[in-house]
Write an enzyme that holds these catalytic residues in place. Sequence first.
Site, PDB file in Angstrom:
ATOM      1  CB  THR A   1      -7.715   9.123 -37.789  1.00 14.35           C
ATOM      2  OG1 THR A   1      -8.303   8.160 -38.665  1.00 14.35           O
ATOM      3  CG2 THR A   1      -6.731   9.982 -38.573  1.00 14.35           C
TER       4      THR A   1
ATOM      5  CE  LYS B   1     -15.008  16.636 -33.802  1.00 10.73           C
ATOM      6  NZ  LYS B   1     -15.637  16.076 -32.575  1.00 10.73           N
TER       7      LYS B   1
ATOM      8  CE  LYS C   1      -7.994   6.443 -41.791  1.00  5.11           C
ATOM      9  NZ  LYS C   1      -8.805   5.925 -40.675  1.00  5.11           N
TER      10      LYS C   1
END
Length: 276
Positions: free
Chosen positions: A97, A243, A172
Amino acid sequence: MPLKIGFIGLGAMGKPIAVNIAKAGFDLTVYDLREEPCRELAALGAKAAASAREVAQQSDIVVIIVVDDQQAEQVVAGEQGLIHGAHPGLIVALHSTLLPATVQKIAAMFRGKGAEVIDAPVSGGQQGAEDRQLCYMVGGAAEVLEQCRPVFETSASHIFHLGELGTGALAKMLIQVVVGLNMVAAHECEQLCAKTGLNFTSLQDVLHVSAGQSFVLDHWLGRFKRPGESEAVRRKRAEVFCKSLAPATDLARDVGLSLPGTSVAQGLIMRLMGID
């Protein structure tokens, strides 16, 4: 000639994807900072490399799945990074990601080596990888995707080509936003059920066939919160998810957009996962 596949990052998501590739019979070379998952893949027939550079030298396609942008750039451009072993015709598939800008930055590095990059992040979690039910969202040249498709199909139930380089990364991060907000909803439903006596499992059955249906609510305890796991494991997963929301909040800031719900979800992740 059979494709030679390189794989970097054998964590909770990466290892089962790599296992699927190995079991499909591909010539596979793996690299991770930890020796144990490399040994596990070697037992399935993969070769363990000593560096990312070595992976590039031995591969036609290299898959990277690490935690964040900083790790991705380190894998690519570090002292023994992938870029130092890159060769014309190499394809690098980014499953992490990442910010679209990071994808473009990495692609620019490889362009000078005659190598191609596609961003191909995945959704479905560790269980989805193990069940070969991942969703791949891909940005980049269609012909490059077609070269990678046989590899992706070892773990995918769906593969979407969304457009130019960076569109996969954008998709994403938006999925992570939706998942994060649904995690807040699932947690609050669970808490209200506990306080009022309503059976949470029964509520899940209702929600599944109502306007409140979501994958997160359907699988809240089994695939997201996982109360049976140790706190240390849940904490680590929560940190990784926090994160994974950072690219969306960073991008929003860059384009002058506020994402208050996402920021709230990010701040609540530890509590949502049952960590005080």
